[in-house]
Write a protein that holds these residues in place. Sequence first.
Motif, mmCIF file in Angstrom:
data_model
loop_
_atom_site.group_PDB
_atom_site.id
_atom_site.type_symbol
_atom_site.label_atom_id
_atom_site.label_comp_id
_atom_site.label_asym_id
_atom_site.label_seq_id
_atom_site.Cartn_x
_atom_site.Cartn_y
_atom_site.Cartn_z
ATOM 1 N N ARG A 178 7.376 -1.044 -0.960
ATOM 2 C CA ARG A 178 7.205 -0.643 0.429
ATOM 3 C C ARG A 178 8.136 -1.448 1.323
ATOM 4 O O ARG A 178 8.636 -2.500 0.919
ATOM 5 N N ASN A 244 2.743 0.997 4.415
ATOM 6 C CA ASN A 244 2.517 2.356 3.938
ATOM 7 C C ASN A 244 3.778 3.188 4.043
ATOM 8 O O ASN A 244 3.714 4.415 4.146
ATOM 9 N N ASP A 253 0.092 6.666 0.673
ATOM 10 C CA ASP A 253 -1.182 6.303 1.312
ATOM 11 C C ASP A 253 -1.698 7.419 2.208
ATOM 12 O O ASP A 253 -1.369 7.495 3.392
HETATM 13 MG MG LIG Z 1 -1.930 1.288 2.299
#
Ligand SMILES: [Mg+2]
Length: 472
Positions: A178, A244, A253
Amino acid sequence: MIHFDNSYARLPQGFFTRTAPTPVRDPKLVALNLPLAARLGLDPAWLQSPEGLLMLAGNTLPEGAEPIAQAYAGHQFGGFSPQLGDGRAVLLGEVVAPDGARFDIQLKGSGPTPFSRRGDGRAWLGPVLREYLVSEFMAAFGVPTTRALAAVTTGEQVIRETLLPGAVLTRVASSHIRVGTFEFYAARGDRDRLRLLAEHVIARHYPDASGAADLLQRVVEAQAYTISCWMGLGFIHGVMNTDNMSVSGETIDYGPCAFMDGYRPDKVFSSIDAYGRYAWNEQPNIAVWNLAQLASCLVPLMGDSDEAVAEATRIVHSFPALYQREWLRRFAAKLGITSPRDTDRALIERLLGLMAEGQADFTRVFAGLSNGKARDEFLNRDSFDQWAVDWQARIKDLPDAAQVMARANPRRIPRNHRIEEAIAQARDSGDYSPFHLLDAALRDPFTDRPEWDKLALPPQPDEVVQRTFCGT
Ligand SMILES: [Mg+2]
Ligand SMILES: Nc1ncnc2c1ncn2[C@@H]1O[C@H](COP(=O)(O)OP(=O)(O)OP(=O)(O)O)[C@@H](O)[C@H]1O
């Protein structure tokens, strides 16, 4: 049985902690995604066997798995949390598919890890079913996304505001790295690990990228594409925190996500998004904000000079033009136009403006352009008719307009009230038939079938879902 090759687990200390899933009492298979299993080269018979189920529940580890919880940080609603990490997920390992593509296999809801803080490490059935349905719809429609290989119930209850059935989702992703993974090391001033992470991501996702600046550019491009896909579907992610946002560009997510029914550009569903930070029409801006965080992380790898800052800034600022191009392509295709001109933008915006006036149903307007039913969705039908004259004039000489529209506009989307209905039936009656019906219909978003007709309908007034909750 599974061909694991765990490149992330080979990174040095500090990227993850070795953590096994916590076994559950009474696992039961709810859903297994056989087409995805085939894509990964997994044996469907084994996955459906008792041993397969035990793996999907986290009760046993398959040979070659090296379970880890990944470290990451993240900006949540604008505020920085230096220490997040997989608090309720465990990466079993990476499989290399028959075509050589590499995929993470992760269990989400598999019990506590060293990153759990006060959480229980678990997920309840509702969000697991939502993520399964929505991510697979996104994949069917060609939106970059993590995938859902399986959902199992645990036979245990989890405490949210009340007691709810627990579940585990087996998630598949090209990686779970991420923006927040970069932030974790940048915040600690750990340049060595930052560099290793950048090299890992380049090797894995952008093998022809020439360095950190190029990596940033690729992520910007990938995100511009993905966000344009969201916008074209009326999708609202709901929690676009930097933890996310995947560096591969895959949507990740699906916690409080939702699709809008009636068109309202500033639509928000998530109960925790009080200020509309992650409203539908804010998503491209938030993407830039998030990418600026990634840029800040990468500057130290780009020379750490004023020039590096200027270059990183320039790359982040390339997002709007890239996004606008993708947006125009996508919305033009929704009107049947494959090679859009700049003047098509006004045509699209005029339509969206008319839709906003009466909150016309986003999905039905576009699907209805193909069969003449769009008009019924508008408050002001005369204005729509005038617009349609100009639209028809634009597409009359385009031989493939009908096909282009048919591929660009789904017949149905995962409507919130249908997802809630499927979850409620599963939770209250152990009846998964609404879930399976919805799953089948969403995997085939371009086909009409009588038994799927009702799934395309907007909610009745008493069915409207106003809020989605993060109580995941
Ligand atoms: Mg998350
Ligand atoms: N029940 C829980 N137990 C422990 N940690 C949790 C729990 N729910 C969320 N977290 C952690 O809180 C942070 C933010 O959660 P968020 O809802 O964004 O992620 P998530 O839905 O758990 O996972 P992902 O982003 O992997 O889909 C993450 O570090 C996550 O692991």
